[in-house]
Design a protein around this motif. Structure first.
Motif, PDB file in Angstrom:
ATOM      1  N   GLY A   1      42.245  59.461  50.828  1.00 13.90           N
ATOM      2  CA  GLY A   1      41.225  59.321  51.871  1.00 13.90           C
ATOM      3  C   GLY A   1      41.590  58.269  52.886  1.00 13.90           C
ATOM      4  N   GLY A   2      42.242  57.207  52.405  1.00 14.11           N
ATOM      5  CA  GLY A   2      42.678  56.143  53.296  1.00 14.11           C
ATOM      6  C   GLY A   2      43.743  56.607  54.267  1.00 14.11           C
ATOM      7  N   LYS A   3      44.630  57.487  53.807  1.00  6.25           N
ATOM      8  CA  LYS A   3      45.670  58.008  54.695  1.00  6.25           C
ATOM      9  C   LYS A   3      45.062  58.787  55.860  1.00  6.25           C
ATOM     10  CE  LYS A   3      49.429  58.285  51.324  1.00  6.25           C
ATOM     11  NZ  LYS A   3      50.381  59.165  50.608  1.00  6.25           N
ATOM     12  N   GLU A   4      44.042  59.567  55.554  1.00  6.19           N
ATOM     13  CA  GLU A   4      43.384  60.349  56.598  1.00  6.19           C
ATOM     14  C   GLU A   4      42.736  59.435  57.636  1.00  6.19           C
ATOM     15  OE1 GLU A   4      39.791  63.667  57.016  1.00  6.19           O
ATOM     16  OE2 GLU A   4      40.672  63.238  55.055  1.00  6.19           O
ATOM     17  N   ILE A   5      42.044  58.396  57.168  1.00  5.95           N
ATOM     18  CA  ILE A   5      41.399  57.460  58.085  1.00  5.95           C
ATOM     19  C   ILE A   5      42.439  56.660  58.863  1.00  5.95           C
ATOM     20  CG2 ILE A   5      39.937  55.410  58.246  1.00  5.95           C
ATOM     21  CD1 ILE A   5      38.391  57.954  57.651  1.00  5.95           C
ATOM     22  N   ALA A   6      43.474  56.217  58.183  1.00  3.65           N
ATOM     23  CA  ALA A   6      44.518  55.412  58.835  1.00  3.65           C
ATOM     24  C   ALA A   6      45.204  56.183  59.950  1.00  3.65           C
ATOM     25  CB  ALA A   6      45.544  54.950  57.804  1.00  3.65           C
ATOM     26  N   GLU A   7      45.428  57.474  59.738  1.00  2.00           N
ATOM     27  CA  GLU A   7      46.054  58.297  60.765  1.00  2.00           C
ATOM     28  C   GLU A   7      45.177  58.386  62.008  1.00  2.00           C
ATOM     29  OE1 GLU A   7      48.609  62.432  60.932  1.00  2.00           O
ATOM     30  OE2 GLU A   7      47.109  62.174  59.364  1.00  2.00           O
ATOM     31  N   GLN A   8      43.869  58.515  61.819  1.00  2.00           N
ATOM     32  CA  GLN A   8      42.934  58.573  62.945  1.00  2.00           C
ATOM     33  C   GLN A   8      42.880  57.227  63.681  1.00  2.00           C
ATOM     34  OE1 GLN A   8      39.029  60.335  61.978  1.00  2.00           O
ATOM     35  NE2 GLN A   8      39.958  61.127  60.113  1.00  2.00           N
ATOM     36  N   VAL A   9      42.866  56.146  62.909  1.00  2.00           N
ATOM     37  CA  VAL A   9      42.798  54.810  63.504  1.00  2.00           C
ATOM     38  C   VAL A   9      44.061  54.527  64.308  1.00  2.00           C
ATOM     39  CG1 VAL A   9      42.785  52.342  62.975  1.00  2.00           C
ATOM     40  CG2 VAL A   9      41.185  53.870  61.815  1.00  2.00           C
ATOM     41  N   ARG A  10      45.210  54.894  63.763  1.00  2.00           N
ATOM     42  CA  ARG A  10      46.472  54.659  64.476  1.00  2.00           C
ATOM     43  C   ARG A  10      46.529  55.451  65.782  1.00  2.00           C
ATOM     44  NH1 ARG A  10      52.019  55.750  61.347  1.00  2.00           N
ATOM     45  NH2 ARG A  10      51.089  57.815  61.215  1.00  2.00           N
ATOM     46  N   LYS A  11      45.994  56.665  65.772  1.00  2.00           N
ATOM     47  CA  LYS A  11      45.954  57.458  66.997  1.00  2.00           C
ATOM     48  C   LYS A  11      45.070  56.787  68.050  1.00  2.00           C
ATOM     49  CE  LYS A  11      44.759  61.997  68.868  1.00  2.00           C
ATOM     50  NZ  LYS A  11      44.186  63.337  68.580  1.00  2.00           N
ATOM     51  N   ALA A  12      43.961  56.206  67.595  1.00  2.00           N
ATOM     52  CA  ALA A  12      43.035  55.540  68.525  1.00  2.00           C
ATOM     53  C   ALA A  12      43.566  54.202  69.024  1.00  2.00           C
ATOM     54  CB  ALA A  12      41.684  55.335  67.847  1.00  2.00           C
ATOM     55  N   ARG A  13      44.451  53.582  68.239  1.00  2.00           N
ATOM     56  CA  ARG A  13      45.003  52.276  68.601  1.00  2.00           C
ATOM     57  C   ARG A  13      46.530  52.308  68.559  1.00  2.00           C
ATOM     58  NH1 ARG A  13      41.363  47.912  67.448  1.00  2.00           N
ATOM     59  NH2 ARG A  13      39.385  48.473  68.434  1.00  2.00           N
ATOM     60  N   PRO A  14      47.166  52.991  69.508  1.00  2.00           N
ATOM     61  CA  PRO A  14      48.630  52.981  69.546  1.00  2.00           C
ATOM     62  C   PRO A  14      49.142  51.598  69.923  1.00  2.00           C
ATOM     63  CG  PRO A  14      47.741  53.978  71.531  1.00  2.00           C
ATOM     64  CD  PRO A  14      46.575  53.737  70.625  1.00  2.00           C
ATOM     65  N   PRO A  15      50.430  51.344  69.779  1.00  2.00           N
ATOM     66  CA  PRO A  15      50.963  50.017  70.121  1.00  2.00           C
ATOM     67  C   PRO A  15      50.631  49.566  71.534  1.00  2.00           C
ATOM     68  CG  PRO A  15      52.612  51.304  68.958  1.00  2.00           C
ATOM     69  CD  PRO A  15      51.464  52.232  69.231  1.00  2.00           C
TER      70      PRO A  15
END
Length: 343
Positions: A78-92
């Protein structure tokens, strides 16, 4: 927005683990070393906003998003799914922009550079100078009764310029909090016609608000063009327009996507002007390096150099695939016209 559900240290913790467990060649990346090999490299993603994540991991564990593994932590399914969404919203580039807008606000070097290259310092992080802005305004015909949405407004100086020139009410949206705060403070006395808010490029304002003009200046690259045009079209009044400045590195344009969305448009080819702009940018940036360095803004200077070309030869469309366009877009598929250059 997914990031609204988590604290900043939790966001960084999720992205750090995502970068270590399933790294990607991150879109919209500036200076960050993708595919990190250790924690320190992964956390360089956050630049000067890097924070201690010790307590964040423990809180995320209570939400079943991470779990202990050897001497560190790993994401749960479940964390992987959330982390992927968060990373998309906050790129470098999100963290790069936070530093950038804070840095240029009081930079004398950037102010001088902007006046040389753009004609005026409007906080540009793109290629749109005063001449091109005036050209756009001539074609959209705004007045005191007009409403404008500036998507990816940065520090709001272009939105302010448009409102000052036309009297239009302009709403600026950006996802960088420092940029929005700077814009709000600077334009307090103009709040009757200028407003700024943090928002997402795919869903910039709440439903039920429509505009005479939706403006995108080099902001379309942060998502899929089809997704954005579908969303932005819904924000137009019946006879509203979109104005999109678009840079294509491979020569491809967005005409097919516009036609798919039943949007008529005029397109102005600014490629020659763009090439000459990058040549001037290279010369001035080289001359002014010491000024940027003395302010502690080397990273700003490095970005200006990235946006320039050292090639002194005249623009030749046969030699470079790079193209730059201004699209003036209407709501219905009435006519499609091509204007060869700025005039």
């Amino acid at each position: 927005m997914i990031t609204d559900n988590y604290r900043e240290d939790e966001i960084q913790a999720l992205i750090t683990l995502a970068e270590l467990e399933f790294p990607i060649d991150t879109p919209n990346n500036i200076t960050y070393k993708t595919f990190p090999s250790n924690i320190d490299e992964a956390q360089s993603y956050f630049r000067s906003f890097r924070t201690d994540l010790t307590s964040a991991y423990k809180r995320l564990q209570t939400q079943s998003l991470v779990e202990p593994h050897k001497d560190f932590w790993i994401l749960t399914p479940g964390g992987k799914e959330i982390a992927e969404q968060v990373r998309k919203a906050r790129p470098p580039i999100y963290y790069w922009y936070r530093e950038y807008h804070s840095a240029i606000e009081n930079s004398e070097a950037f102010d001088e550079f902007s006046r040389r290259i753009f004609g005026e310092n409007l906080g540009q992080h793109d290629f749109t100078d005063i001449t091109q802005l005036k050209m756009m305004l001539e074609r959209v015909q705004l007045d005191t009764g007009s409403s404008v949405l500036d998507i990816g407004c940065g520090n709001g100086k272009i939105a302010e310029y448009i409102s000052d020139m036309t009297g239009a009410k302009v709403t600026g949206v950006d996802y960088i909090p420092e940029a929005i705060e700077i814009a709000r403070k600077r334009t307090t006395s103009k709040s009757d016609r200028l407003s700024f808010q943090i928002g997402d490029i795919e869903d910039p304002v709440e439903a039920g608000i429509w505009f005479d003009l939706v403006l995108s200046i080099d902001s379309m690259y942060f998502s899929d063009a089809d997704i954005l045009l579908t969303a932005w079209k819904k924000l137009l009044k019946p006879h509203g327009k979109m104005a999109i400045f678009y840079l294509s590195l491979d020569g491809k344009d967005i005409s097919a996507v516009l036609e798919k969305n039943s949007l008529s448009y005029d397109v102005y080819d600014l490629s020659r002007e763009h090439w000459e702009h990058m040549q001037r940018k290279h010369i001035s940036a080289k001359e002014m390096k010491a000024q940027f360095v003395s302010e502690g803004n080397l990273f700003v200077w490095e970005n200006l150099m990235m946006e320039s070309v050292s090639d002194k030869s005249p623009y030749d469309p046969e030699k470079t695939p790079m193209r730059r366009y201004l699209y003036i877009i209407n709501n219905s598929l009435d006519s499609i016209r091509d204007q060869s250059t700025l005039h």
